[in-house]
Design an enzyme around this catalytic site. Structure first.
Site, PDB file in Angstrom:
ATOM      1  N   GLU A  75      37.584  38.916  30.012  1.00  0.00           N
ATOM      2  CA  GLU A  75      36.523  37.911  30.064  1.00  0.00           C
ATOM      3  C   GLU A  75      35.686  37.905  28.780  1.00  0.00           C
ATOM      4  O   GLU A  75      34.630  37.301  28.732  1.00  0.00           O
ATOM      5  CB  GLU A  75      35.631  38.135  31.293  1.00  0.00           C
ATOM      6  CG  GLU A  75      36.327  37.768  32.589  1.00  0.00           C
ATOM      7  CD  GLU A  75      35.463  37.983  33.824  1.00  0.00           C
ATOM      8  OE1 GLU A  75      35.789  37.393  34.865  1.00  0.00           O
ATOM      9  OE2 GLU A  75      34.470  38.745  33.756  1.00  0.00           O
TER      10      GLU A  75
ATOM     11  N   ASP B 290      38.350  44.901  40.991  1.00  0.00           N
ATOM     12  CA  ASP B 290      37.433  45.639  40.104  1.00  0.00           C
ATOM     13  C   ASP B 290      36.989  46.947  40.747  1.00  0.00           C
ATOM     14  O   ASP B 290      36.825  47.961  40.060  1.00  0.00           O
ATOM     15  CB  ASP B 290      36.219  44.774  39.777  1.00  0.00           C
ATOM     16  CG  ASP B 290      36.598  43.515  39.021  1.00  0.00           C
ATOM     17  OD1 ASP B 290      37.583  43.544  38.264  1.00  0.00           O
ATOM     18  OD2 ASP B 290      35.913  42.485  39.199  1.00  0.00           O
TER      19      ASP B 290
ATOM     20  N   SER C 144      35.578  47.879  50.214  1.00  0.00           N
ATOM     21  CA  SER C 144      34.760  46.853  49.566  1.00  0.00           C
ATOM     22  C   SER C 144      34.935  45.473  50.190  1.00  0.00           C
ATOM     23  O   SER C 144      34.034  44.633  50.083  1.00  0.00           O
ATOM     24  CB  SER C 144      35.088  46.786  48.064  1.00  0.00           C
ATOM     25  OG  SER C 144      36.289  46.075  47.822  1.00  0.00           O
TER      26      SER C 144
END
Length: 308
Positions: A141, A254, A284
Site C-alpha cells: 500500500e 494482517d 479476529s
C-alpha cells in the site's frame, strides 16, 4: 526482546455494514457505520504489538484529523512512532469498507493519500534503528520502489524480510519477491503473481516451485477456511484453521502476519508461529472491525490454554 520493523501504510477505515452493495444509481440504507484504525501496515504492527512485540513503524500520515487519530492509536499500543511522519497538504490514507452482514465478507477501496509519499529516503532516515531490528515486514500500500528498497536494505544488513503482496499488483517484480525470506500471499495474490491456478494444494505447490526456481526460501499461503500452508524446498506444513463463528473477516490476513512475525522472531520456529497465527487470525474474525477485533494477549493465551 526481538524487534520488528513494519514499513508500510497507515489508513483510517470507514466501515459500512449492510445486506448488499448498492447498484449504480441506487441508494440503500445500511445497518451501521464505524470508523476504525487501519492500513495493512498499521494492522500488522498492531497485531504484533498486542502480543507483546517491540514494533518500530515507518509510515506517513497527512495533516488532517485522521493523522492525530492514527498517531494516538500507535502510541496506545506502545508502537515506536518516531518515523511516522506527516505530509503537509495531503490526507491520511483512508479505506472505505463494505461488510456484508449476511456473508461476513468485505469489499474494500483504498485511497492511499500520504502513503504515496513514503520513499526510500524515509528508510535512509531510519537506517540507524532499522539496522538493529530482527525482521522487516512489508506490504504493497506504499510505492513499489520503497518496498524494493526495503528488501535490499534487509538483505544488505542480514535482516529477515517478510513480504505480504497485498493489495495484489500484477507488475510486482518476481526477482524482488524471491529475495525475501518469507513471501506470504493469499491464493488470489499467488495466482496473480505466478499466472498459475491455485485451487488445490497440488496447484499451489506447482506455483511454489516456480518461485523456488527463482530463489525464494519460504512461501506461506493463507487460504481462509482451508487454513495456511507453509512450503519450502524441503517440505510443507498445513496449519488448520480454528472453528469459529465469523462475523467480519476484515484484517484477518494482517492479524495472521503480525502474529506470525512476532512468534517467528522470538523462536525461529515456523510451524509453531504458523499455528499461533492461525489461532490469532481466527479469533479476529469473531468481532467487527479490523484492529479493534484483534484479541488481547490474555484472550489469545486463554484460548490456547483451553485447547490443550
Amino acid at each position: 526482546m526481538k524487534k520488528i520493523a513494519v514499513i508500510g501504510s497507515t489508513n483510517v477505515d470507514l466501515i459500512t455494514y449492510g445486506d448488499r452493495v448498492a447498484k449504480c444509481g441506487e441508494t440503500l440504507e445500511a445497518a451501521a457505520f464505524a470508523i476504525g484504525n487501519g492500513g495493512k501496515g498499521a494492522n500488522q504492527a498492531v497485531a504484533a504489538a498486542k502480543l507483546g512485540a517491540q514494533v518500530l513503524m515507518v509510515s506517513k500520515v497527512g495533516d488532517d484529523q485522521f493523522a492525530e487519530m492514527s498517531l494516538a492509536n500507535y502510541r496506545s499500543q506502545h508502537i515506536d512512532t518516531k518515523f511516522v511522519t506527516r505530509v503537509s497538504g495531503v490526507s491520511t490514507g483512508v479505506a472505505p469498507i463494505f461488510v456484508n452482514t449476511t456473508t461476513s465478507q468485505n469489499s474494500i477501496l483504498i485511497v492511499k493519500g500520504a502513503n504515496n509519499y513514503l520513499t526510500p529516503a524515509d528508510i535512509d532516515s531510519a537506517e540507524a534503528e532499522l539496522k538493529t531490528v530482527d525482521m522487516i515486514v512489508l506490504q504493497l500500500e506504499v510505492p513499489l520502489e520503497t518496498v524494493y528498497y526495503a528488501i535490499d536494505f534487509g538483505q544488505k544488513h542480514n535482516i529477515t524480510v517478510l513480504l505480504n503482496p497485498a493489495p495484489a499488483i500484477p507488475e510486482l517484480s518476481l526477482e524482488y519477491v524471491c529475495k525475501c525470506d518469507f513471501f506470504v500471499p493469499n491464493e488470489t495474490e499467488l495466482e496473480i503473481l505466478t499466472g498459475k491456478p491455485v485451487s488445490t494444494i497440488e496447484e499451489i505447490n506447482q506455483a511454489a516451485n516456480m518461485l523456488f526456481e527463482h530463489g525464494l526460501k519460504n512461501l506461506i499461503v493463507t487460504m481462509g477456511s482451508r487454513g495456511s500452508l507453509w512450503i519450502s524446498k524441503t517440505g510443507e506444513y498445513l496449519a488448520k484453521p480454528i472453528n469459529v463463528n465469523a462475523v467480519d473477516t476484515s484484517g484477518a490476513g494482517d492479524a495472521f502476519i503480525g502474529c506470525f512475525s512476532h512468534f517467528f522472531t522470538q523462536t525461529g520456529d515456523v510451524t509453531s508461529a504458523l499455528e499461533k497465527a492461525s489461532i490469532f487470525a481466527g479469533l479476529s474474525v469473531t468481532e467487527k472491525g479490523t484492529q479493534s477485533s484483534y484479541p488481547s494477549l490474555e484472550i489469545f493465551n486463554e484460548y490456547q490454554a483451553n485447547e490443550i
